[in-house]
Design a protein around this motif. Structure first.
Motif, PDB file in Angstrom:
ATOM      1  N   ARG A  13       0.742  -1.275   0.011  1.00  0.00           N
ATOM      2  CA  ARG A  13      -0.046  -0.120  -0.013  1.00  0.00           C
ATOM      3  C   ARG A  13       0.840   1.174   0.157  1.00  0.00           C
ATOM      4  O   ARG A  13       1.992   1.167   0.811  1.00  0.00           O
ATOM      5  CB  ARG A  13      -1.022  -0.167   1.157  1.00  0.00           C
ATOM      6  N   MET A  14       0.294   2.416  -0.611  1.00  0.00           N
ATOM      7  CA  MET A  14       1.097   3.552  -0.747  1.00  0.00           C
ATOM      8  C   MET A  14       0.126   4.456   0.346  1.00  0.00           C
ATOM      9  O   MET A  14      -1.017   4.561   0.537  1.00  0.00           O
ATOM     10  CB  MET A  14       0.856   4.317  -1.976  1.00  0.00           C
ATOM     11  N   PRO A  15       1.326   5.159   1.235  1.00  0.00           N
ATOM     12  CA  PRO A  15       0.659   6.030   1.938  1.00  0.00           C
ATOM     13  C   PRO A  15      -0.117   7.292   1.542  1.00  0.00           C
ATOM     14  O   PRO A  15       0.493   7.942   0.636  1.00  0.00           O
ATOM     15  CB  PRO A  15       1.795   6.609   3.023  1.00  0.00           C
ATOM     16  N   ARG A  16      -1.451   7.442   1.886  1.00  0.00           N
ATOM     17  CA  ARG A  16      -2.380   8.408   1.118  1.00  0.00           C
ATOM     18  C   ARG A  16      -1.764   9.771   1.258  1.00  0.00           C
ATOM     19  O   ARG A  16      -1.899  10.487   0.586  1.00  0.00           O
ATOM     20  CB  ARG A  16      -3.655   7.997   1.170  1.00  0.00           C
ATOM     21  N   GLY A  17      -1.523  10.028   2.759  1.00  0.00           N
ATOM     22  CA  GLY A  17      -1.221  11.291   2.861  1.00  0.00           C
ATOM     23  C   GLY A  17       0.006  11.790   2.414  1.00  0.00           C
ATOM     24  O   GLY A  17       0.063  12.934   1.819  1.00  0.00           O
ATOM     25  N   ARG A  18       1.044  11.329   2.185  1.00  0.00           N
ATOM     26  CA  ARG A  18       2.254  11.725   1.558  1.00  0.00           C
ATOM     27  C   ARG A  18       1.838  11.823   0.047  1.00  0.00           C
ATOM     28  O   ARG A  18       2.648  12.620  -0.649  1.00  0.00           O
ATOM     29  CB  ARG A  18       3.494  10.693   1.934  1.00  0.00           C
ATOM     30  N   LEU A  19       1.011  10.902  -0.461  1.00  0.00           N
ATOM     31  CA  LEU A  19       0.745  10.874  -1.798  1.00  0.00           C
ATOM     32  C   LEU A  19      -0.145  12.124  -2.131  1.00  0.00           C
ATOM     33  O   LEU A  19       0.296  13.028  -3.224  1.00  0.00           O
ATOM     34  CB  LEU A  19       0.082   9.780  -2.481  1.00  0.00           C
ATOM     35  N   TRP A  20      -0.878  12.529  -1.404  1.00  0.00           N
ATOM     36  CA  TRP A  20      -1.713  13.786  -1.454  1.00  0.00           C
ATOM     37  C   TRP A  20      -0.892  15.032  -1.582  1.00  0.00           C
ATOM     38  O   TRP A  20      -0.874  16.171  -1.966  1.00  0.00           O
ATOM     39  CB  TRP A  20      -2.938  14.011  -0.405  1.00  0.00           C
TER      40      TRP A  20
ATOM     41  N   LEU B  60       7.099   7.152  -3.633  1.00  0.00           N
ATOM     42  CA  LEU B  60       5.958   6.367  -3.323  1.00  0.00           C
ATOM     43  C   LEU B  60       5.249   5.558  -4.430  1.00  0.00           C
ATOM     44  O   LEU B  60       4.914   4.379  -3.932  1.00  0.00           O
ATOM     45  CB  LEU B  60       4.647   7.446  -3.194  1.00  0.00           C
TER      46      LEU B  60
ATOM     47  N   ARG C 183       4.818   0.215  -5.467  1.00  0.00           N
ATOM     48  CA  ARG C 183       3.763  -0.463  -5.894  1.00  0.00           C
ATOM     49  C   ARG C 183       3.816  -0.949  -7.324  1.00  0.00           C
ATOM     50  O   ARG C 183       3.536  -2.132  -7.955  1.00  0.00           O
ATOM     51  CB  ARG C 183       2.583   0.189  -5.780  1.00  0.00           C
TER      52      ARG C 183
ATOM     53  N   TYR D 265       2.065  12.274 -14.028  1.00  0.00           N
ATOM     54  CA  TYR D 265       2.446  13.318 -13.026  1.00  0.00           C
ATOM     55  C   TYR D 265       2.848  14.592 -13.583  1.00  0.00           C
ATOM     56  O   TYR D 265       2.450  15.660 -13.323  1.00  0.00           O
ATOM     57  CB  TYR D 265       3.106  12.824 -12.051  1.00  0.00           C
TER      58      TYR D 265
END
Length: 129
Positions: free
Chosen positions: A26-33, A87, A91, A104
């Motif tokens: 899983r990717m950490p959503r907070g750091r991705l956002w 990030l 995955r 991106y």
């Protein structure tokens, strides 16, 4: 025979069947956002700061301030790109990560240019152009 998967969808294992694939990390959503939102926020904040300094007449003779803000915004964009690559590389591999990075870059360019030119148009509209 033990089932391959647990939960509501249990499939009986066939003899000689390969073991089930492990779940991708899983990717950490907070750091991705944060990596997605930091460049447009930095673009808008630097444009807003230039507008405020221009209205306060603090930019007369100080042409290095907008250049400094552009360099800081570029550094934020570079750090966000590196964070995004780190990030998604957990995955995805191969061609999919190359396509994600290209998407991106194109997406950030479109959003940051839209924020910048939209802010410039609002500034022109506010000054009676």
């Amino acid at each position: 025979m033990p089932p391959i998967m647990e939960g509501p969808y249990q499939i009986p294992s066939a003899p000689g069947a390969p073991p089930p694939m492990p779940e991708p990390p899983r990717m950490p959503r907070g750091r991705l956002w944060a990596s997605l939102l930091a460049p447009p926020f930095a673009t808008g904040a630097s444009l807003g700061l230039v507008v405020l300094l221009d209205q306060a007449h603090a930019l007369s003779g100080n042409d290095w301030i907008p250049w400094l803000l552009m360099v800081v915004t570029g550094a934020v964009m570079l750090v966000s790109l590196i964070q995004f690559i780190l990030l998604v590389s957990r995955r995805y591999i191969g061609g999919s990560i190359a396509l994600l990075i290209l998407g991106y870059l194109v997406g950030q360019a479109v959003v940051c240019f839209a924020v910048f030119f939209g802010g410039c148009l609002l500034l022109m509209a506010g000054s009676g152009f």
